[in-house]
Design a protein around this motif. Structure first.
Motif, mmCIF file in Angstrom:
data_model
loop_
_atom_site.group_PDB
_atom_site.id
_atom_site.type_symbol
_atom_site.label_atom_id
_atom_site.label_comp_id
_atom_site.label_asym_id
_atom_site.label_seq_id
_atom_site.Cartn_x
_atom_site.Cartn_y
_atom_site.Cartn_z
ATOM 1 N N ARG A 73 -2.233 1.088 0.311
ATOM 2 C CA ARG A 73 -2.139 2.158 -0.700
ATOM 3 C C ARG A 73 -0.891 1.989 -1.547
ATOM 4 O O ARG A 73 -0.924 2.171 -2.770
ATOM 5 C CB ARG A 73 -2.150 3.529 -0.028
ATOM 6 C CG ARG A 73 -3.507 3.928 0.506
ATOM 7 C CD ARG A 73 -3.601 5.412 0.853
ATOM 8 N NE ARG A 73 -2.430 5.929 1.532
ATOM 9 C CZ ARG A 73 -2.442 6.549 2.707
ATOM 10 N NH1 ARG A 73 -3.584 6.744 3.345
ATOM 11 N NH2 ARG A 73 -1.345 7.002 3.247
ATOM 12 N N LEU A 74 0.227 1.642 -0.909
ATOM 13 C CA LEU A 74 1.468 1.448 -1.669
ATOM 14 C C LEU A 74 1.359 0.264 -2.624
ATOM 15 O O LEU A 74 1.787 0.343 -3.784
ATOM 16 C CB LEU A 74 2.653 1.245 -0.723
ATOM 17 C CG LEU A 74 3.133 2.483 0.025
ATOM 18 C CD1 LEU A 74 4.167 2.104 1.072
ATOM 19 C CD2 LEU A 74 3.689 3.519 -0.931
ATOM 20 N N GLU A 75 0.780 -0.831 -2.148
ATOM 21 C CA GLU A 75 0.611 -1.999 -3.024
ATOM 22 C C GLU A 75 -0.260 -1.651 -4.226
ATOM 23 O O GLU A 75 0.058 -2.026 -5.353
ATOM 24 C CB GLU A 75 0.009 -3.162 -2.240
ATOM 25 C CG GLU A 75 0.984 -3.802 -1.291
ATOM 26 C CD GLU A 75 0.331 -4.856 -0.395
ATOM 27 O OE1 GLU A 75 -0.921 -4.971 -0.395
ATOM 28 O OE2 GLU A 75 1.079 -5.545 0.305
ATOM 29 N N ALA A 76 -1.342 -0.915 -3.995
ATOM 30 C CA ALA A 76 -2.225 -0.521 -5.095
ATOM 31 C C ALA A 76 -1.504 0.407 -6.066
ATOM 32 O O ALA A 76 -1.618 0.267 -7.293
ATOM 33 C CB ALA A 76 -3.482 0.154 -4.543
ATOM 34 N N LYS A 77 -0.738 1.330 -5.533
ATOM 35 C CA LYS A 77 0.005 2.271 -6.381
ATOM 36 C C LYS A 77 0.985 1.537 -7.276
ATOM 37 O O LYS A 77 1.042 1.772 -8.487
ATOM 38 C CB LYS A 77 0.748 3.279 -5.501
ATOM 39 C CG LYS A 77 1.649 4.219 -6.254
ATOM 40 C CD LYS A 77 2.405 5.142 -5.301
ATOM 41 C CE LYS A 77 3.378 6.015 -6.057
ATOM 42 N NZ LYS A 77 4.073 6.946 -5.158
ATOM 43 N N TYR A 78 1.772 0.638 -6.677
ATOM 44 C CA TYR A 78 2.795 -0.057 -7.468
ATOM 45 C C TYR A 78 2.194 -1.101 -8.386
ATOM 46 O O TYR A 78 2.709 -1.342 -9.469
ATOM 47 C CB TYR A 78 3.884 -0.615 -6.556
ATOM 48 C CG TYR A 78 4.687 0.513 -5.952
ATOM 49 C CD1 TYR A 78 5.419 1.377 -6.769
ATOM 50 C CD2 TYR A 78 4.677 0.757 -4.592
ATOM 51 C CE1 TYR A 78 6.127 2.432 -6.233
ATOM 52 C CE2 TYR A 78 5.389 1.814 -4.052
ATOM 53 C CZ TYR A 78 6.112 2.649 -4.874
ATOM 54 O OH TYR A 78 6.815 3.697 -4.357
ATOM 55 N N ALA A 79 1.087 -1.685 -8.005
ATOM 56 C CA ALA A 79 0.395 -2.625 -8.906
ATOM 57 C C ALA A 79 -0.100 -1.861 -10.129
ATOM 58 O O ALA A 79 0.006 -2.360 -11.271
ATOM 59 C CB ALA A 79 -0.751 -3.298 -8.180
ATOM 60 N N ALA A 80 -0.616 -0.654 -9.939
ATOM 61 C CA ALA A 80 -1.081 0.161 -11.068
ATOM 62 C C ALA A 80 0.086 0.540 -11.957
ATOM 63 O O ALA A 80 -0.057 0.568 -13.189
ATOM 64 C CB ALA A 80 -1.815 1.407 -10.551
#
Length: 87
Positions: A73-80
């Motif tokens: 979830r964190l990786e997806a959030k920061y990638a966005a």
């Protein structure tokens, strides 16, 4: 009730310097501020200990989220966020 305390030379010098600078009006004022700061720190430590105990209780009861899911979830959030700002 009055309290008498032996601070030692280093702390006594520091307290005197604070009073002489005008930051505090008296040695008692310096010591009261120190005790207030200690109270605040102790309250923060107690709150952290309570949070830690709750977390350990949750972990022991199986109320946990797998690290992989959290990291995903964190990786997806920061990638966005990177995509949005173009950085």
């Amino acid at each position: 009730m009055a309290i008498s305390a032996e601070l030692g030379q280093q702390l006594e010098t520091y307290v005197n310097r604070l009073v002489a600078s005008g930051r505090y009006h008296s040695k008692s004022e310096v010591l009261r501020e120190g005790v207030r700061l200690l109270q605040e720190r102790e309250m923060r430590v107690a709150a952290l200990e309570q949070a830690l105990a709750r977390g350990l209780d949750d972990a022991e009861a199986g109320r946990v989220t797998p690290a992989e899911r959290v990291l995903g979830r964190l990786e997806a959030k920061y990638a966005a966020m990177v995509d949005k700002t173009g950085e």
